[in-house]
Design a protein around this motif. Sequence first.
Motif, mmCIF file in Angstrom:
data_model
loop_
_atom_site.group_PDB
_atom_site.id
_atom_site.type_symbol
_atom_site.label_atom_id
_atom_site.label_comp_id
_atom_site.label_asym_id
_atom_site.label_seq_id
_atom_site.Cartn_x
_atom_site.Cartn_y
_atom_site.Cartn_z
ATOM 1 N N ILE A 24 -1.929 -9.293 9.974
ATOM 2 C CA ILE A 24 -1.599 -8.255 10.085
ATOM 3 C C ILE A 24 -1.475 -7.163 11.683
ATOM 4 O O ILE A 24 -2.764 -7.130 12.147
ATOM 5 N N SER A 25 -0.685 -6.534 11.915
ATOM 6 C CA SER A 25 -0.533 -5.666 12.958
ATOM 7 C C SER A 25 0.532 -3.998 12.911
ATOM 8 O O SER A 25 0.734 -4.459 11.416
ATOM 9 N N GLY A 26 -0.126 -3.524 13.492
ATOM 10 C CA GLY A 26 0.429 -2.173 13.372
ATOM 11 C C GLY A 26 -0.059 -1.153 12.337
ATOM 12 O O GLY A 26 0.382 0.190 12.709
ATOM 13 N N GLU A 27 -1.314 -1.261 11.977
ATOM 14 C CA GLU A 27 -2.236 -0.229 11.513
ATOM 15 C C GLU A 27 -3.884 -0.568 10.668
ATOM 16 O O GLU A 27 -3.995 -1.874 10.880
ATOM 17 N N LEU A 28 -4.265 0.471 12.029
ATOM 18 C CA LEU A 28 -5.729 0.483 11.858
ATOM 19 C C LEU A 28 -6.248 0.053 10.308
ATOM 20 O O LEU A 28 -7.535 -0.424 10.484
ATOM 21 N N THR A 29 -6.115 0.595 9.334
ATOM 22 C CA THR A 29 -6.719 1.244 8.014
ATOM 23 C C THR A 29 -5.954 0.069 7.115
ATOM 24 O O THR A 29 -4.926 -0.676 7.087
ATOM 25 N N GLU A 30 -7.705 -0.279 6.681
ATOM 26 C CA GLU A 30 -7.797 -1.514 6.017
ATOM 27 C C GLU A 30 -7.037 -1.257 4.616
ATOM 28 O O GLU A 30 -7.526 -0.273 3.713
ATOM 29 N N ARG A 31 -6.140 -1.759 4.112
ATOM 30 C CA ARG A 31 -5.378 -1.903 2.203
ATOM 31 C C ARG A 31 -5.564 -3.249 1.655
ATOM 32 O O ARG A 31 -5.838 -4.095 2.217
ATOM 33 N N PRO A 32 -5.725 -2.749 0.171
ATOM 34 C CA PRO A 32 -5.291 -3.938 -0.812
ATOM 35 C C PRO A 32 -3.516 -5.316 0.223
ATOM 36 O O PRO A 32 -3.093 -4.621 0.400
ATOM 37 N N THR A 33 -5.057 -5.854 0.790
ATOM 38 C CA THR A 33 -3.657 -7.450 0.767
ATOM 39 C C THR A 33 -3.656 -8.564 0.061
ATOM 40 O O THR A 33 -4.831 -8.614 -0.353
ATOM 41 N N ALA A 34 -2.377 -8.997 -0.537
ATOM 42 C CA ALA A 34 -2.223 -9.925 -1.813
ATOM 43 C C ALA A 34 -1.455 -10.794 -1.772
ATOM 44 O O ALA A 34 -0.909 -10.681 -0.306
ATOM 45 N N TRP A 35 -1.541 -12.010 -2.272
ATOM 46 C CA TRP A 35 -0.690 -13.417 -1.434
ATOM 47 C C TRP A 35 0.198 -13.241 -2.563
ATOM 48 O O TRP A 35 -0.463 -13.245 -4.058
ATOM 49 N N PHE A 36 1.019 -13.845 -2.856
ATOM 50 C CA PHE A 36 1.873 -13.593 -4.188
ATOM 51 C C PHE A 36 3.042 -15.057 -3.390
ATOM 52 O O PHE A 36 3.222 -15.728 -2.195
ATOM 53 N N ILE A 50 -6.996 -8.693 -2.320
ATOM 54 C CA ILE A 50 -8.563 -8.881 -1.733
ATOM 55 C C ILE A 50 -8.357 -7.288 -1.471
ATOM 56 O O ILE A 50 -7.784 -6.777 -0.588
ATOM 57 N N SER A 51 -9.054 -6.161 -1.375
ATOM 58 C CA SER A 51 -9.654 -5.230 -1.037
ATOM 59 C C SER A 51 -9.963 -5.157 0.325
ATOM 60 O O SER A 51 -10.920 -5.922 0.667
ATOM 61 N N PRO A 52 -10.025 -2.889 1.261
ATOM 62 C CA PRO A 52 -10.354 -3.142 2.006
ATOM 63 C C PRO A 52 -12.336 -3.333 1.779
ATOM 64 O O PRO A 52 -12.627 -3.732 3.102
ATOM 65 N N TYR A 53 -12.936 -3.771 1.026
ATOM 66 C CA TYR A 53 -14.428 -4.084 0.545
ATOM 67 C C TYR A 53 -14.410 -5.250 0.324
ATOM 68 O O TYR A 53 -15.458 -5.321 -0.092
ATOM 69 N N SER A 54 -13.384 -5.994 0.758
ATOM 70 C CA SER A 54 -13.686 -7.353 0.532
ATOM 71 C C SER A 54 -13.437 -8.326 -1.344
ATOM 72 O O SER A 54 -14.446 -9.081 -1.950
ATOM 73 N N ASP A 55 -13.289 -6.837 -2.426
ATOM 74 C CA ASP A 55 -13.195 -7.174 -3.622
ATOM 75 C C ASP A 55 -12.196 -7.877 -4.248
ATOM 76 O O ASP A 55 -10.646 -7.872 -3.414
ATOM 77 N N VAL A 56 -12.419 -9.003 -4.461
ATOM 78 C CA VAL A 56 -10.904 -9.898 -4.843
ATOM 79 C C VAL A 56 -11.030 -9.986 -6.946
ATOM 80 O O VAL A 56 -11.735 -9.667 -6.823
ATOM 81 N N THR A 57 -9.723 -9.637 -5.869
ATOM 82 C CA THR A 57 -8.698 -9.782 -7.247
ATOM 83 C C THR A 57 -8.030 -11.206 -8.060
ATOM 84 O O THR A 57 -6.594 -10.868 -7.350
ATOM 85 N N ASN A 58 -8.075 -11.737 -8.699
ATOM 86 C CA ASN A 58 -7.149 -13.053 -9.147
ATOM 87 C C ASN A 58 -6.380 -12.869 -10.374
ATOM 88 O O ASN A 58 -6.356 -12.246 -11.634
#
Length: 124
Positions: A24-36, A50-58
């Motif tokens: 991920i590039s172009g943004e410093l703020t962490e946001r929720p990121t997912a795999w599809f 995975i959230s910015p706090y490293s909470d995982v949602t399956n």
Amino acid sequence: QLRLVESGGGLVQPGGSLRLSCAISGELTERPTAWFRQAPGKEHEGISCISPYSDVTNYKDSVKGRFTISRDRATNTVYLQIDDLKPDDTALYYCARAGGERCPGPMRREYTYWGHGTQVTVSS
């Protein structure tokens, strides 16, 4: 400009493992990121977030134990470790970025930014 670039896909035999990367590039703020993933002739399917706090949602119960999402803050990379690969895992795998701080639901419309995908093919 925010960019998500996936890598790590390939051809693997059943039972094998892969680690997919989403740089991920172009943004410093962490946001929720997912795999599809999207298999031929099927809809996009949410796997994990995975959230910015490293909470995982399956998003799929069936991925527990075989799919593991993680993040490396130092390199701003989100990973998807896939173990015991099966032919049904054959698909184009995408990472996607949502707004806010908590992982949203598994719908495509919840995610604003998408990479171009990396192909995973499981075959003997």
